[in-house]
Design a protein around this motif. Structure first.
Motif, mmCIF file in Angstrom:
data_model
loop_
_atom_site.group_PDB
_atom_site.id
_atom_site.type_symbol
_atom_site.label_atom_id
_atom_site.label_comp_id
_atom_site.label_asym_id
_atom_site.label_seq_id
_atom_site.Cartn_x
_atom_site.Cartn_y
_atom_site.Cartn_z
ATOM 1 N N ARG A 18 45.320 18.915 -4.041
ATOM 2 C CA ARG A 18 44.104 19.208 -3.270
ATOM 3 C C ARG A 18 44.373 20.277 -2.217
ATOM 4 N NH1 ARG A 18 43.638 14.492 -0.713
ATOM 5 N NH2 ARG A 18 45.031 13.241 -1.987
ATOM 6 N N ALA A 19 45.495 20.154 -1.528
ATOM 7 C CA ALA A 19 45.833 21.149 -0.499
ATOM 8 C C ALA A 19 46.058 22.522 -1.111
ATOM 9 C CB ALA A 19 47.071 20.696 0.268
ATOM 10 N N HIS A 27 44.205 28.062 -1.874
ATOM 11 C CA HIS A 27 43.786 29.139 -2.778
ATOM 12 C C HIS A 27 42.404 29.658 -2.376
ATOM 13 C CE1 HIS A 27 43.287 31.462 -6.469
ATOM 14 N NE2 HIS A 27 42.055 30.970 -6.528
ATOM 15 N N VAL A 28 41.491 28.741 -2.064
ATOM 16 C CA VAL A 28 40.152 29.173 -1.665
ATOM 17 C C VAL A 28 40.217 30.005 -0.387
ATOM 18 C CG1 VAL A 28 37.866 28.405 -0.920
ATOM 19 C CG2 VAL A 28 39.020 27.233 -2.806
ATOM 20 N N ALA A 29 40.988 29.548 0.588
ATOM 21 C CA ALA A 29 41.115 30.310 1.835
ATOM 22 C C ALA A 29 41.661 31.709 1.559
ATOM 23 C CB ALA A 29 42.023 29.560 2.808
ATOM 24 N N ALA A 84 41.338 22.424 6.192
ATOM 25 C CA ALA A 84 41.224 21.317 5.241
ATOM 26 C C ALA A 84 42.512 21.141 4.454
ATOM 27 C CB ALA A 84 40.050 21.561 4.298
ATOM 28 N N ALA A 85 43.159 22.257 4.088
ATOM 29 C CA ALA A 85 44.438 22.165 3.375
ATOM 30 C C ALA A 85 45.484 21.476 4.240
ATOM 31 C CB ALA A 85 44.917 23.555 2.971
ATOM 32 N N GLU A 86 45.520 21.834 5.518
ATOM 33 C CA GLU A 86 46.488 21.217 6.418
ATOM 34 C C GLU A 86 46.206 19.738 6.606
ATOM 35 O OE1 GLU A 86 46.371 23.575 9.953
ATOM 36 O OE2 GLU A 86 47.061 25.393 8.944
ATOM 37 N N GLU A 87 44.924 19.386 6.768
ATOM 38 C CA GLU A 87 44.572 17.977 6.951
ATOM 39 C C GLU A 87 44.860 17.167 5.693
ATOM 40 O OE1 GLU A 87 43.899 16.491 9.598
ATOM 41 O OE2 GLU A 87 43.312 18.045 11.010
ATOM 42 N N ALA A 88 44.660 17.760 4.523
ATOM 43 C CA ALA A 88 44.946 17.050 3.276
ATOM 44 C C ALA A 88 46.412 16.666 3.203
ATOM 45 C CB ALA A 88 44.555 17.905 2.074
ATOM 46 N N ARG A 89 47.265 17.508 3.760
ATOM 47 C CA ARG A 89 48.712 17.247 3.702
ATOM 48 C C ARG A 89 49.159 16.209 4.734
ATOM 49 N NH1 ARG A 89 48.735 23.080 2.683
ATOM 50 N NH2 ARG A 89 49.607 23.442 0.600
ATOM 51 N N ARG A 90 48.449 16.128 5.867
ATOM 52 C CA ARG A 90 48.966 15.258 6.931
ATOM 53 C C ARG A 90 48.130 14.004 7.164
ATOM 54 N NH1 ARG A 90 47.968 19.938 10.760
ATOM 55 N NH2 ARG A 90 45.791 19.798 11.398
ATOM 56 N N THR A 91 47.209 13.702 6.263
ATOM 57 C CA THR A 91 46.430 12.475 6.393
ATOM 58 C C THR A 91 47.255 11.324 5.824
ATOM 59 O OG1 THR A 91 44.354 13.702 6.215
ATOM 60 C CG2 THR A 91 44.262 11.335 5.802
ATOM 61 N N ALA A 95 31.051 25.533 3.391
ATOM 62 C CA ALA A 95 32.471 25.220 3.520
ATOM 63 C C ALA A 95 32.680 23.896 4.246
ATOM 64 C CB ALA A 95 33.192 26.346 4.265
ATOM 65 N N HIS A 96 31.863 23.626 5.251
ATOM 66 C CA HIS A 96 32.012 22.402 6.034
ATOM 67 C C HIS A 96 31.655 21.149 5.241
ATOM 68 C CE1 HIS A 96 33.427 23.212 10.066
ATOM 69 N NE2 HIS A 96 32.768 24.357 10.048
ATOM 70 N N LYS A 97 31.068 21.312 4.080
ATOM 71 C CA LYS A 97 30.802 20.166 3.204
ATOM 72 C C LYS A 97 31.816 20.102 2.069
ATOM 73 C CE LYS A 97 26.046 20.326 4.646
ATOM 74 N NZ LYS A 97 26.369 19.448 5.791
ATOM 75 N N VAL A 98 32.095 21.245 1.476
ATOM 76 C CA VAL A 98 32.973 21.276 0.309
ATOM 77 C C VAL A 98 34.430 21.024 0.696
ATOM 78 C CG1 VAL A 98 33.856 22.741 -1.553
ATOM 79 C CG2 VAL A 98 31.413 22.777 -0.974
ATOM 80 N N ALA A 99 34.919 21.691 1.732
ATOM 81 C CA ALA A 99 36.339 21.593 2.069
ATOM 82 C C ALA A 99 36.763 20.172 2.439
ATOM 83 C CB ALA A 99 36.683 22.578 3.185
#
Length: 480
Positions: A64-65, A70-72, A111-118, A160-164
């Motif tokens: 996911r991250a 990639h999107v960013a 979002a990528a960073e949060e996906a990694r540290r949740t 972005a605030h919904k999809v990410a």
């Protein structure tokens, strides 16, 4: 010949049987045609999202991250192309469109960073005798598939605030962009299609607003994230009381200038920020400055500066690099703003600058002596209009801010740290910005309002919390 844009159904391109037009607000020229999904295709997308719920939730964080990274990266690489597309469909000046792309890049990066540290949390349970040998692990899991309904004013960043956040937590999402501005979301679909996200984990469906209730009512979409008008938002919430609904709605944001903000440099700064953020995006932002509440000791000097700086805002072709204020999203929106200003003037308000319409454009406008019974005094104008109000002291200023059905953000110009904390405590809003206009938003901070401004919060981590629930695992018989 204008090409018809396809949509994205469960991660793949698709086209329907009908189409609609997207027109440039500045001159009404045809920008694109967009294919509309059929009822059967909508059903297919929802069924695919529901089927993807357990699959997507089980994907590893790195997948996911990596997709979010990639999107960013691709948004950043395509900044100019996408910015020009935003200007084409929305009408916002190109410099603001570039800024919007930059913010969307940041949202996906966060979002990528949060996906990694949740990571969840752990709890010792042997704090009481009955918990001896027990230990708890608390993790968050998706509530289910998300229906994301986005507005026209930030056609990429609010998408972005919904999809990410949905991707970050592994929640499938059906995205419904605004019919006036679907093109940015469809380009985002192109980029998402380059990733290895599971089939069914995302769709971009440019359905007409009349078709939205069926999606809202579908029990396979237990989470709804809506950004738009308070009227529509609360209709949605009331119609599905058992769903988890987050609403980011409107406001009539106030900028408060207090007595201690009184040097020429102070007032120049405040006036410049007020003028800029009353008119950026054509005033079509939920946190645009709509009300200026100034202490009597600085009011006259501030008014002179605000009027001059508003009058200096450059209007015109949104593709012109010098343009500060472009058209509203369409002529109907500009006509509504015009009618509200006319109502205010008829009831006694004075126009200090602006007050005229040209097609879909409305001139940056400053009003004084706005009567309490004018529509503009209580409703969200969503246009380049601000009103000036004189008050005596901090208590009266804060009471004026709170005298509103809305409560999204407020700006307070003060140097006094005690007053700053008082504002944080007393103002009935979701965010207080000290030393600046209420229009500041960092995309990682919690963003949302109280009262008629909505429920829940955006800001990547906070939206991730809204899209998930806590589940506890208790281990027994451990030697702790």
């Amino acid at each position: 010949m204008t090409t018809t844009h396809e949509f994205w159904l469960a991660g793949r391109r698709a086209s329907g049987e009908a189409e609609f037009e997207v027109r440039h607000p500045h001159d009404d020229s045809l920008v694109a045609k967009v294919s509309v999904p059929t009822d059967a295709q909508v059903e297919e997308a929802v069924a695919a999202a529901a089927a993807a719920v357990p699959v997507f939730a089980a994907t590893p964080a790195h997948q996911r991250a990596g997709a979010l990274d990639h999107v960013a990266k691709r948004l950043a690489e395509r900044t100019e192309e996408i910015a020009r597309l935003i200007t084409a469909e929305n009408g916002k000046p190109i410099k603001w469109a570039r800024g919007e792309v930059g913010r969307a890049v940041s949202v996906f990066r966060w979002a990528a960073e949060e996906a990694r540290r949740t990571n969840g949390e752990t709890l010792r349970l042997d704090t009481d005798p009955g918990g001896t040998g027990r230990y708890a692990i608390v993790r968050r899991f998706p509530r289910g598939a998300v229906l994301g309904i986005a507005p026209f004013n930030f056609p990429l960043n609010l998408v972005a605030h919904k999809v990410a956040p949905a991707i970050a937590v592994g929640a499938p999402i059906i995205l419904k962009p605004a019919p006036a501005t679907p093109l940015s979301a469809l380009v985002l679909g192109e980029i998402l299609a380059e990733t290895d996200l599971p089939a069914g984990s995302w769709s971009v469906l440019p359905v007409e607003n009349a078709e939205m209730p069926a999606l809202v009512q579908d029990t396979r979409l237990p989470v709804i994230s809506f950004t738009g008008s308070d009227r529509v938002g609360y209709q949605i919430m009331d119609s599905v009381p058992r769903k988890h609904v987050t609403l980011e709605l409107g406001g009539n944001a106030a900028a408060v200038v207090l007595a201690d903000w009184n040097s020429e440099a102070d007032l120049d700064w405040a006036a410049g920020r007020i003028a800029l953020f009353a008119n950026y995006q054509g005033g079509q932002s939920c946190i645009s400055v709509q009300r200026v509440i100034a202490d009597a000791s600085v009011y006259d000097r501030l008014v002179e500066k605000v009027v001059a700086k508003v009058g200096a805002q450059v209007t015109g072709d949104p593709y012109d690099e010098a343009t500060d204020v472009g058209p509203l999203v369409d002529r109907k929106a500009a006509e509504r703003v015009e009618s509200w200003v006319e109502d205010a003037v008829a009831k006694g308000a004075k126009v200090l600058t602006g007050g005229s319409r040209d097609g879909a454009a409305y001139a940056p406008t400053v009003l004084a002596e706005l009567p309490a019974d004018a529509i503009l005094a209580t409703a969200e104008v969503f246009g380049p209009v601000l009103s000036l109000h004189r008050v005596e002291g901090t208590e009266e200023a804060f009471a004026a801010v709170n005298d509103s059905a809305f409560g999204l953000q407020a700006g307070v110009f003060t140097h006094d740290v005690q007053t700053a904390f008082r504002a944080h405590r007393e103002l009935e809003v979701g965010g207080v910005i000290i030393g600046d206009a209420p229009s500041y938003r960092a995309d990682q901070m919690p963003y949302g309002g109280v009262k008629d401004s909505g429920v829940g919060r955006e800001g990547v981590r906070y939206a991730m919390d809204d899209f998930t629930f806590e589940k506890v695992l208790v281990l027994t018989g451990l030697d702790l």
